[in-house]
Design an enzyme around this catalytic site. Sequence first.
Site, PDB file in Angstrom:
ATOM      1  CE  LYS A 273       4.456 -23.526  28.676  1.00 38.00           C
ATOM      2  NZ  LYS A 273       5.529 -23.925  28.119  1.00 38.00           N
TER       3      LYS A 273
ATOM      4  CG  PHE B  39      11.859 -27.183  21.626  1.00 41.64           C
ATOM      5  CD1 PHE B  39      12.823 -26.943  20.667  1.00 41.64           C
ATOM      6  CD2 PHE B  39      11.122 -28.487  21.314  1.00 41.64           C
ATOM      7  CE1 PHE B  39      13.336 -28.363  19.735  1.00 41.64           C
ATOM      8  CE2 PHE B  39      11.837 -29.510  20.590  1.00 41.64           C
ATOM      9  CZ  PHE B  39      12.594 -29.480  19.401  1.00 41.64           C
TER      10      PHE B  39
ATOM     11  CB  CYS C  19       5.472 -29.228  13.077  1.00 41.42           C
ATOM     12  SG  CYS C  19       5.549 -27.137  11.747  1.00 41.42           S
TER      13      CYS C  19
ATOM     14  CB  SER D 276       3.728 -33.384  20.572  1.00 36.16           C
ATOM     15  OG  SER D 276       4.081 -33.478  22.173  1.00 36.16           O
TER      16      SER D 276
ATOM     17  CD  GLU E 192       8.389 -26.693  29.823  1.00 34.46           C
ATOM     18  OE1 GLU E 192       8.249 -26.270  27.892  1.00 34.46           O
ATOM     19  OE2 GLU E 192       8.018 -27.471  29.883  1.00 34.46           O
TER      20      GLU E 192
HETATM   21  P1  NAD Z   1       5.901 -30.554  23.319  1.00 31.53           P
HETATM   22  O1  NAD Z   1       4.213 -31.509  23.160  1.00 31.53           O
HETATM   23  O2  NAD Z   1       6.634 -31.174  23.953  1.00 31.53           O
HETATM   24  O3  NAD Z   1       5.549 -28.803  24.376  1.00 31.53           O
HETATM   25  C1  NAD Z   1       4.725 -28.445  23.632  1.00 31.53           C
HETATM   26  C2  NAD Z   1       4.234 -27.157  24.471  1.00 31.53           C
HETATM   27  O4  NAD Z   1       3.556 -27.854  25.583  1.00 31.53           O
HETATM   28  C3  NAD Z   1       5.088 -26.658  25.519  1.00 31.53           C
HETATM   29  O5  NAD Z   1       5.256 -25.068  26.006  1.00 31.53           O
HETATM   30  C4  NAD Z   1       5.436 -27.395  26.765  1.00 31.53           C
HETATM   31  O6  NAD Z   1       5.531 -26.769  28.061  1.00 31.53           O
HETATM   32  C5  NAD Z   1       3.903 -28.163  27.096  1.00 31.53           C
HETATM   33  N1  NAD Z   1       4.097 -29.579  27.495  1.00 31.53           N
HETATM   34  C6  NAD Z   1       4.974 -30.095  27.335  1.00 31.53           C
HETATM   35  N2  NAD Z   1       4.005 -31.307  27.797  1.00 31.53           N
HETATM   36  C7  NAD Z   1       3.149 -31.015  29.040  1.00 31.53           C
HETATM   37  C8  NAD Z   1       2.782 -31.842  29.286  1.00 31.53           C
HETATM   38  N3  NAD Z   1       2.612 -33.021  29.810  1.00 31.53           N
HETATM   39  N4  NAD Z   1       1.421 -31.196  30.069  1.00 31.53           N
HETATM   40  C9  NAD Z   1       0.586 -30.116  29.270  1.00 31.53           C
HETATM   41  N5  NAD Z   1       1.630 -29.269  28.565  1.00 31.53           N
HETATM   42  C10 NAD Z   1       2.830 -29.949  28.159  1.00 31.53           C
HETATM   43  O7  NAD Z   1       5.892 -29.700  22.130  1.00 31.53           O
HETATM   44  P2  NAD Z   1       8.082 -29.605  21.898  1.00 31.53           P
HETATM   45  O8  NAD Z   1       8.743 -30.424  22.439  1.00 31.53           O
HETATM   46  O9  NAD Z   1       8.251 -28.387  22.791  1.00 31.53           O
HETATM   47  O10 NAD Z   1       7.638 -29.037  20.503  1.00 31.53           O
HETATM   48  C11 NAD Z   1       7.798 -30.500  19.064  1.00 31.53           C
HETATM   49  C12 NAD Z   1       6.814 -31.032  18.515  1.00 31.53           C
HETATM   50  O11 NAD Z   1       5.857 -29.495  18.009  1.00 31.53           O
HETATM   51  C13 NAD Z   1       7.049 -31.772  17.628  1.00 31.53           C
HETATM   52  O12 NAD Z   1       6.642 -32.816  17.692  1.00 31.53           O
HETATM   53  C14 NAD Z   1       5.868 -31.269  16.617  1.00 31.53           C
HETATM   54  O13 NAD Z   1       6.064 -31.867  15.105  1.00 31.53           O
HETATM   55  C15 NAD Z   1       5.122 -29.991  17.137  1.00 31.53           C
HETATM   56  N6  NAD Z   1       5.465 -28.333  16.424  1.00 31.53           N
HETATM   57  C16 NAD Z   1       4.307 -28.849  15.813  1.00 31.53           C
HETATM   58  C17 NAD Z   1       3.423 -27.840  14.512  1.00 31.53           C
HETATM   59  C18 NAD Z   1       2.264 -27.193  13.755  1.00 31.53           C
HETATM   60  O14 NAD Z   1       2.351 -26.492  13.074  1.00 31.53           O
HETATM   61  N7  NAD Z   1       1.718 -29.195  13.594  1.00 31.53           N
HETATM   62  C19 NAD Z   1       4.676 -26.762  14.471  1.00 31.53           C
HETATM   63  C20 NAD Z   1       6.161 -27.296  15.705  1.00 31.53           C
HETATM   64  C21 NAD Z   1       5.641 -27.950  15.995  1.00 31.53           C
END
Ligand code: NAD
Length: 498
Positions: free
Chosen positions: A173, A149, A281, A226, A176
Amino acid sequence: MGYDISHVIDGQEVVGTGSTQPIMNPATGEEVGTLQLGDASTVDRAVQVAVAAQKQWQQVSLAKRTQILYRMRELVIAATDEIAEVITREHGKTLGDAKGEIARGLETLEFATSITQDLKGGFSQNVSTGVDAHTLRQPLGVVAGITPFNFPAMVPFWMHPIAIGTGNAFILKPSERDPSASNIVARLYREAGLPDGVFQVVHGGKSVVDALCTHDGISGVSFVGSTPIAKHVHQTASAAGKRVQALGGANNHAVVMPDANIEFAASQVASGAFGSAGERCMAVPVAVTVGDAHEAFLEAIKAEAEKLVVGPGANPETDMPPVITPDAKARVIRMTDEAEAAGATIVVDGRGLVVEGHENGNFVGPTVITDLAADHPTYTEEVFGPVLVVMHVNNFDEAVELVNSSPFGNGTAIFTDSGHYARRFEDEIQVGMIGINVPIPTPVGYYSFGGWKDSLFGEHHAHGPEGVGFYTRQKAVTTRWPSQNETVESSMSFPTHD
Ligand code: NAD
């Protein structure tokens, strides 16, 4: 209520399976729209379209592909205000920050406009008598991008321009929570002349992600989010035989040496810790003060934090916006409470902040915590909010040890006037991206972005040259053109060169 966001499949908006999710405005707590959620059948429909579209797209000349990417660049620039406005509404970040992420995403699109350079193979004449060798890079086929997000424009842009430029079809994808920017990008690709089916958007949660990770028609998966979900995606898609790059979470440390310009370091760390409410991040949630730097840095960072204006991202005077959800706000408050209960000093307290006229928004103020044990979860875990923990160590070696003890390895920075310590830091630190007097060392689009350890699973970093490597496979071709009357004796020995 509000607007409706649906999938974009084969150039058309397609409604989902019946299940929906509200899209919320984090600054007001109000529902602004409805998102159609897909499932495995939606993914299958998109993949069937993508497989057919990719076969044609791979045959389109490099000249035509890059012309489309050039047109796309102009269209994205012209639509920057429109995209930034939906990002601010659904994510909450300030309009300036939203425009900044679009500009950083454009760097990858600009890099992809010269993909012709990166797709050049090698050629060697006469590797053996009358034998030539060359290499070429070909697309994987259909690839998927699953994104978080916190950068609804920039992170998908790390992926799709290179995937498309190298001849793949791409299925996005997005998160949401803030899905609208991706549908605007789909519309712009169409206007730029990209054939339907080469860029598609499927919305949804776990069932869509799992279908993308296991569908036979998909050859590669790029994930950013994450760490637990990055691990899940890496394992699931790898087990299904796909190429995977899965970028995870972070807990970035900035080391402040006693010889640093402390005012400069404090202003830079403040922008890293509190910009976008710490939801980056490459945010800086930990400052490590070395020796005498501690007291002066605490005083300077307190002044920086206290002057920030917290408010809705659409207000031009806002420095720090709300966090994404009420749950995210509750997590920040709980982790601050737990640190305080463990004896930490709360130098600046963001709990209890109320923004007038926005009482239902997810606002929390900048928070600075110190005197916290190195095994406390408020220090060791990713808070992903506007919380800066200031850890104090005696010397440079202890600072390096502390940074390297984190399971994450995304970004880090050192503030110093000493080339000696800067050079040692660069050499000894186990982190993928390093800033020297730079708090958020996010590499430009023509370098690649990626962390170490629990911040990245897979071989390839994102965008830049590693992006080209990820979205293509190499072929090595050995060629011989014997004349009509040339004869050779057959040999059963392994061929050697002469
Ligand atoms: P998230 O992991 O909750 O979601 C990321 C994606 O995974 C979304 O599209 C979501 O719909 C999907 N997702 C969520 N739960 C899932 C599940 N149980 N099974 C399968 N798919 C699932 O992350 P977020 O809260 O949207 O974003 C924040 C996180 O992203 C933080 O941890 C941040 O550090 C990380 N991030 C990392 C980078 C990087 O380059 N390393 C860049 C941006 C964000």
